[in-house]
Design an enzyme around this catalytic site. Structure first.
Site, PDB file in Angstrom:
ATOM      1  N   GLY A   1     -21.125  -9.880  -1.320  1.00  0.00           N
ATOM      2  CA  GLY A   1     -21.780 -10.488  -0.161  1.00  0.00           C
ATOM      3  C   GLY A   1     -23.078  -9.755   0.141  1.00  0.00           C
TER       4      GLY A   1
ATOM      5  N   SER B   1     -21.770  -4.160  -4.165  1.00  0.00           N
ATOM      6  CA  SER B   1     -22.937  -4.827  -4.740  1.00  0.00           C
ATOM      7  C   SER B   1     -23.034  -6.224  -4.150  1.00  0.00           C
ATOM      8  CB  SER B   1     -22.817  -4.909  -6.268  1.00  0.00           C
ATOM      9  OG  SER B   1     -21.755  -5.777  -6.635  1.00  0.00           O
ATOM     10  N   LYS B   2     -24.033  -6.971  -4.606  1.00  0.00           N
ATOM     11  CA  LYS B   2     -24.261  -8.299  -4.035  1.00  0.00           C
ATOM     12  C   LYS B   2     -23.121  -9.266  -4.315  1.00  0.00           C
ATOM     13  CE  LYS B   2     -29.263  -8.231  -3.616  1.00  0.00           C
ATOM     14  NZ  LYS B   2     -30.538  -8.938  -3.890  1.00  0.00           N
ATOM     15  N   ARG B   3     -22.298  -8.950  -5.308  1.00  0.00           N
ATOM     16  CA  ARG B   3     -21.174  -9.852  -5.572  1.00  0.00           C
ATOM     17  C   ARG B   3     -20.159  -9.810  -4.421  1.00  0.00           C
ATOM     18  NH1 ARG B   3     -20.177  -5.545  -8.972  1.00  0.00           N
ATOM     19  NH2 ARG B   3     -18.263  -4.378  -8.597  1.00  0.00           N
TER      20      ARG B   3
END
Length: 488
Positions: free
Chosen positions: A259, A255-257
């Protein structure tokens, strides 16, 4: 079982976001399989979620696929015999399939309201912890159905799940079976006549003659429902291959956590599409052996669905950096220049002379940074001091190496020695620096550190003497003079 001749596979993204890493890897596996087998790769846009879908997202998905080098044989822009390739333009086909299933008794109208279903679910969960639809509307008599129809009651269409087991041989995981007792009569057409995912995807896959469905593991639970739909209309059931999910380094779903997840974000960060393709191909697939670097053509030759692992793949950013560096090192100078040019233009550092009168010099600059550059933008950030005289100095480095006692005198002495050199290159400048340091009674490293900061503004750079040779005598002396005068 129906035997297929030419494999037909599809990538069917939902344009509710840009092309992300997981989708790109799925598209790549489908594309490689089609190219390896001489098959057909179809791109279909599943845009039935009209509130969240947009033309901008569709354009972003197409851009991401093109950047990776994935071309499609049928789909948006290129067309094909099974057009249209936007699901929102195929709703009449989906609805016709639902009507057919009702007419033949494989599906039925459901008049239960959302509030009624919610109340039943909550009551069942409070009592026993689980509930599936209880077929209330399947038990309605023809007169009761007719009465509801006369009253214009909103109704969905539910598929009537037959008793027994639904099994299939997954090309990655092997035999998988589901007991119909655990599958409720699922909705295929909502009360607003909008098809659900299961109906639309099966309808389109039948119309487009898909022979294989290669998609993520998260779709395994959808497969028995879709197989039942194929069987209900007497259509050939494609072969299924469910590929492992991509996890972050913490073993949680990417996920965006972790990167960047959008493919085009990697493009803007200076990754090469060849490197990204190679990296993605090896996320959950192995050709056997120890080879890691594959050209596009080599991947096509080596790829097989049998090589896909059943276990989840871990997205390792450091490994992606490594792949990118390997491809950067191997790019011819003119091709590397072509790819870096837009980044240098954006930074105000480009000069047309780099491909004309100073082409040899610029190629030497690129070669200096190749071993250190993990991304294309590293050439911009690391090479700035060679491409402009407007240097940004690290204050701590200046204080430590250029403001130290005697530093100005040492640099002035070196300036005089460099001015007298008959030839100005890496070898002669190194000799001069070491001789001046010895004459001054200081360590060569002390003088080298000071010169590096004066030339680059930082304490870290490629080999100093190669840097001096590329800067040239005049620019080196000008920077030494600025350091001596304290005008940095």
């Amino acid at each position: 079982m129906t035997k297929f001749t030419v494999p037909r596979v599809r990538f069917a993204p939902s344009p509710t976001g840009y092309l992300h890493v997981g989708g790109a890897r799925t598209a790549l596996f489908n594309w490689l399989f089609a190219r390896r087998m001489g098959g057909v790769f179809i791109l279909r846009i599943e845009d039935t979620d009209l509130q969240r879908s947009s033309d901008e997202m569709i354009a972003g998905i197409l851009d991401g696929l093109r950047w990776l080098g994935l071309d499609w044989d049928e789909g948006p822009i290129v067309g094909g015999p099974h057009a249209p390739y936007r699901q929102s333009e195929r709703l009449h086909r989906h609805r016709a399939m639902a009507d057919r299933l009702v007419a033949q008794g494989s599906a039925y109208y459901c008049y239960c309201t959302p509030d009624e279903l919610k109340a039943k679910r909550e009551a069942a969960e409070a009592a026993s912890g689980g509930w599936i639809y209880d077929r209330t509307c399947l038990r309605l008599t023809p007169d009761e159905v007719a009465a509801r129809e006369r009253d214009g009651q909103p109704r969905a269409v539910r598929f009537k799940v037959p008793a027994g087991e639904t099994a299939f041989d997954d090309l990655v995981h092997g035999p998988i079976a589901f007991d119909a007792a655990n599958i409720e009569d699922f909705v295929i057409l909502r009360s607003d006549r909008q098809p659900t995912y299961h109906l639309s995807v099966v309808s389109d896959d039948i119309d487009m003659a898909m022979t294989h469905v290669v998609r993520g593991d998260d779709h395994i639970s959808n497969t028995p429902k879709q197989i039942l739909l194929y069987q209900a209309v007497g259509a050939p059931v494609p072969k299924f291959a469910h590929v492992p999910l991509i996890l972050g380094p913490d073993k949680k779903r990417l996920s965006k956590r972790h990167g960047a997840t959008s493919v085009m974000e990697y493009a803007t960060q200076g990754f090469l599409p060849e490197a990204m393709m190679n990296f993605l191909a090896l996320l959950g697939w192995s050709p056997g052996g120890n080879q890691e670097l594959f050209t596009r053509d080599e991947l096509v030759v080596a790829f097989s669905l049998e090589g896909i692992s059943g276990g989840n793949a871990v997205f390792n950013p450091e490994k992606l950096d490594w792949f990118n560096q390997q491809y950067i090192v191997r790019l011819p100078a003119d091709e590397l220049t072509r790819r870096i040019k837009p980044l240098l233009e954006a930074a105000g550092l480009w000069n047309d002379e780099y491909v004309a009168g100073r082409g040899e010099w610029f190629a030497a600059v690129l070669d200096l940074f190749r071993p250190r550059a993990k991304r294309l933008d590293d050439f911009v950030t690391q090479g700035r001091f060679l491409l402009t005289d407007a240097i940004e100095f690290d204050p701590a480095a200046v204080e430590k190496h250029l403001r130290a006692p005697g530093a100005a005198e040492h640099l002035a002495a070196l300036d005089a020695a460099l001015a007298a050199l008959p030839v100005f290159d890496a070898a002669t400048t190194e000799t001069a620096v070491r001789q001046v340091a010895e004459a001054l009674g200081v360590k060569a490293g002390t003088l080298i550190h000071a010169v590096r900061v004066a030339m680059t503004g930082k304490t870290v750079s490629p080999g100093l003497f190669e840097v001096l040779a590329l800067l040239g005598r005049d620019r080196v002396r000008a920077r030494l003079a600025a350091a001596v005068s304290g005008s940095l």
